[in-house]
Design a protein around this motif. Structure first.
Motif, short mmCIF file in Angstrom:
data_model
loop_
_atom_site.label_atom_id
_atom_site.label_comp_id
_atom_site.label_asym_id
_atom_site.label_seq_id
_atom_site.Cartn_x
_atom_site.Cartn_y
_atom_site.Cartn_z
N ARG A 293 56.03 35.36 48.19
CA ARG A 293 55.01 35.93 47.65
C ARG A 293 53.58 34.95 48.34
NH1 ARG A 293 57.45 36.73 41.80
NH2 ARG A 293 58.59 35.09 42.54
N ALA A 294 54.04 33.59 48.65
CA ALA A 294 52.85 32.89 49.26
C ALA A 294 52.41 33.74 50.37
CB ALA A 294 53.51 31.51 49.62
N LEU A 295 53.15 34.55 51.13
CA LEU A 295 52.53 35.09 52.28
C LEU A 295 51.37 36.08 51.78
CD1 LEU A 295 56.07 36.09 53.91
CD2 LEU A 295 54.15 34.28 54.46
N LEU A 296 51.38 36.44 50.55
CA LEU A 296 50.29 37.31 50.29
C LEU A 296 48.99 36.36 49.65
CD1 LEU A 296 52.26 39.75 48.27
CD2 LEU A 296 51.31 40.13 50.41
N MET A 297 49.30 35.27 49.40
CA MET A 297 48.22 34.29 48.92
C MET A 297 47.45 33.65 50.01
SD MET A 297 50.27 32.46 45.85
CE MET A 297 51.55 33.26 44.85
N LEU A 298 48.07 33.27 51.06
CA LEU A 298 47.41 32.50 51.97
C LEU A 298 46.34 32.89 52.91
CD1 LEU A 298 51.00 30.47 53.27
CD2 LEU A 298 49.04 29.69 51.74
N PRO A 299 46.38 34.31 53.31
CA PRO A 299 45.03 34.84 53.89
C PRO A 299 43.98 34.55 53.02
CG PRO A 299 46.95 36.42 53.90
CD PRO A 299 47.35 35.42 53.06
N ALA A 300 44.03 34.52 51.85
CA ALA A 300 42.74 34.22 51.04
C ALA A 300 42.08 32.85 51.35
CB ALA A 300 42.96 34.64 49.55
N ALA A 301 43.03 32.05 51.14
CA ALA A 301 42.72 30.44 51.31
C ALA A 301 42.23 30.18 52.97
CB ALA A 301 43.95 29.64 50.99
N ALA B 196 35.33 34.64 59.06
CA ALA B 196 35.58 35.10 57.83
C ALA B 196 35.43 36.58 57.96
CB ALA B 196 34.71 34.52 56.58
N ARG B 197 34.48 37.17 58.31
CA ARG B 197 34.35 38.71 58.31
C ARG B 197 35.36 39.27 59.20
NH1 ARG B 197 28.82 37.20 59.17
NH2 ARG B 197 28.99 38.01 61.20
N GLU B 198 35.81 38.57 60.06
CA GLU B 198 36.87 39.28 61.12
C GLU B 198 38.20 39.25 60.44
OE1 GLU B 198 38.25 38.34 65.83
OE2 GLU B 198 36.33 37.53 65.09
N LEU B 199 38.25 38.36 59.56
CA LEU B 199 39.57 38.13 59.11
C LEU B 199 39.80 39.36 57.86
CD1 LEU B 199 40.18 34.57 58.74
CD2 LEU B 199 41.22 36.02 60.23
N VAL B 200 38.62 39.87 57.61
CA VAL B 200 38.96 40.93 56.56
C VAL B 200 38.56 42.34 57.22
CG1 VAL B 200 38.70 39.53 54.50
CG2 VAL B 200 36.57 40.65 55.60
N VAL C 157 44.89 42.39 50.32
CA VAL C 157 45.40 41.13 49.74
C VAL C 157 44.50 39.84 50.14
CG1 VAL C 157 47.84 42.07 50.03
CG2 VAL C 157 46.75 40.38 51.77
N THR C 158 43.81 39.87 50.98
CA THR C 158 42.78 38.63 51.40
C THR C 158 41.66 38.88 50.33
OG1 THR C 158 43.44 38.54 53.86
CG2 THR C 158 41.36 37.48 53.13
N VAL C 159 41.00 39.83 50.06
CA VAL C 159 39.85 39.89 49.10
C VAL C 159 40.56 39.93 47.85
CG1 VAL C 159 37.81 41.23 48.87
CG2 VAL C 159 38.45 41.16 51.14
N GLY C 160 41.62 40.64 47.65
CA GLY C 160 42.12 40.88 46.15
C GLY C 160 42.46 39.70 45.76
N TYR C 161 43.23 38.86 46.27
CA TYR C 161 43.79 37.53 45.72
C TYR C 161 42.79 36.43 46.13
CZ TYR C 161 48.13 39.99 45.38
OH TYR C 161 49.11 40.95 44.83
N MET C 162 41.57 36.43 46.50
CA MET C 162 40.62 35.53 46.36
C MET C 162 39.70 35.32 45.12
SD MET C 162 37.56 35.16 49.20
CE MET C 162 38.39 35.38 50.72
#
Length: 295
Positions: free
Chosen positions: A34-42, A192-196, A234-239
């Motif tokens: 589940r860390a795979l879903l968290m790390l993109p936000a960081a 940052a914009r490119e990553l989402v 997941v990037t925006v949601g878990y941020m």
């Protein structure tokens, strides 16, 4: 000049920084899939810092080799926690890798990637993401667990070569620092914009057997679109919401409802997986070593 490098002299290398303890809070969560879903936000919070965003934009291969870069970054993060004696060496390798990265950020300021004002923010982003995303994907931590997690995250900072004077030493000091960074430094950088974004170029993953490569080549236009949408979600949601606001990312009530449903499914299914699927490779190996040592 950066002051993240160890001081010179006969006492400089007397004691290696210790990684977080086996069985601790960080040990429990950082190697779970589940860390795979968290790390993109960081990662996105990191590059929202003007200097870090400029460094990644100018020096990283995240556009030409995103899969390789992601795999290397993930392995590095795992070694900081589960690497044992390898953890400190991995921290030194990361510092060597960034030693020559410097330039001018979006505000016209000179930066060096190992300057504590930049390097400490890279480290600092993991803690609030683990807390916030963990509420959805794992559990809500108790105040005692939050404090323990922060103490363990400080140990990761030391593994990375960051001095205690450059990291908030208590959780109360951390939140003051975090809010100041969001208010004064964080912005919607190009990276940052490119990553989402959901409409950017993304090379297909390499490797695999010839049939797998052929299948990827044929289906990549569809898979790419679906992956980019999931990554943005997941990037925006878990941020944490205050970080979202600082970066200028929108999040609707409908998206929040979808995230809660998605997270509930993940939270139920992942504990049912066999160990080889539930834990990332470095963490899985560390867990096996710990069991063997206990026998």
């Amino acid at each position: 000049m950066s002051n993240t490098e160890p001081a010179a002299g006969p006492l400089a290398h007397r004691r290696e920084p210790e990684p977080p303890p086996p069985g601790g809070v960080l040990w429990t969560i950082a190697g779970d899939v589940r860390a795979l879903l968290m790390l993109p936000a960081a990662f996105t919070m990191q590059v929202a810092h003007p200097a870090i965003g400029a460094g990644v934009d100018e020096h990283s291969v995240f556009r030409t080799d995103p899969w390789g870069r992601g795999e290397r970054s993930l392995r590095s993060v795992q070694l900081w926690v589960y690497g044992g004696r390898e953890a400190a060496e991995e921290g030194r390798r990361v510092r060597r890798l960034h030693k020559e990265i410097q330039g001018t950020d979006t505000r016209g300021r000179r930066y060096h990637s190992l300057d504590p004002t930049c390097y400490a923010w890279v480290h600092a982003t993991g803690f609030p993401v683990y807390l916030y995303a963990g509420r959805y994907l794992l559990r809500r931590f108790t105040p005692a667990q939050e404090r323990q997690l922060y103490r363990e995250w400080l140990q990761v900072g030391r593994v990375l070569g960051i001095h205690d004077r450059d990291m908030p030493q208590t959780i109360e000091e951390y939140w003051v620092y975090y809010r100041r960074m969001l208010a004064e430094e964080i912005e919607p950088t190009a990276v940052a914009r490119e990553l989402v974004a959901t409409d950017v170029a993304l090379p297909r993953p390499g490797g695999g057997s010839p049939p797998v490569r052929l299948l990827l080549r044929l289906t990549w236009p569809v898979l790419r679109s679906a992956f980019l949408r999931l990554r943005a979600f997941v990037t925006v949601g878990y941020m944490p919401p205050d970080a979202r606001a600082a970066i200028g990312l929108e999040w609707s009530p409908a998206q929040e409802r979808r995230l809660r449903r998605f997270s509930a499914v993940v939270r139920v299914l992942v504990p049912l997986l066999p160990e080889r699927l539930r834990y990332l490779p470095v963490a899985r190996a560390a867990r096996a070593r710990r069991r063997a040592a206990a026998r």
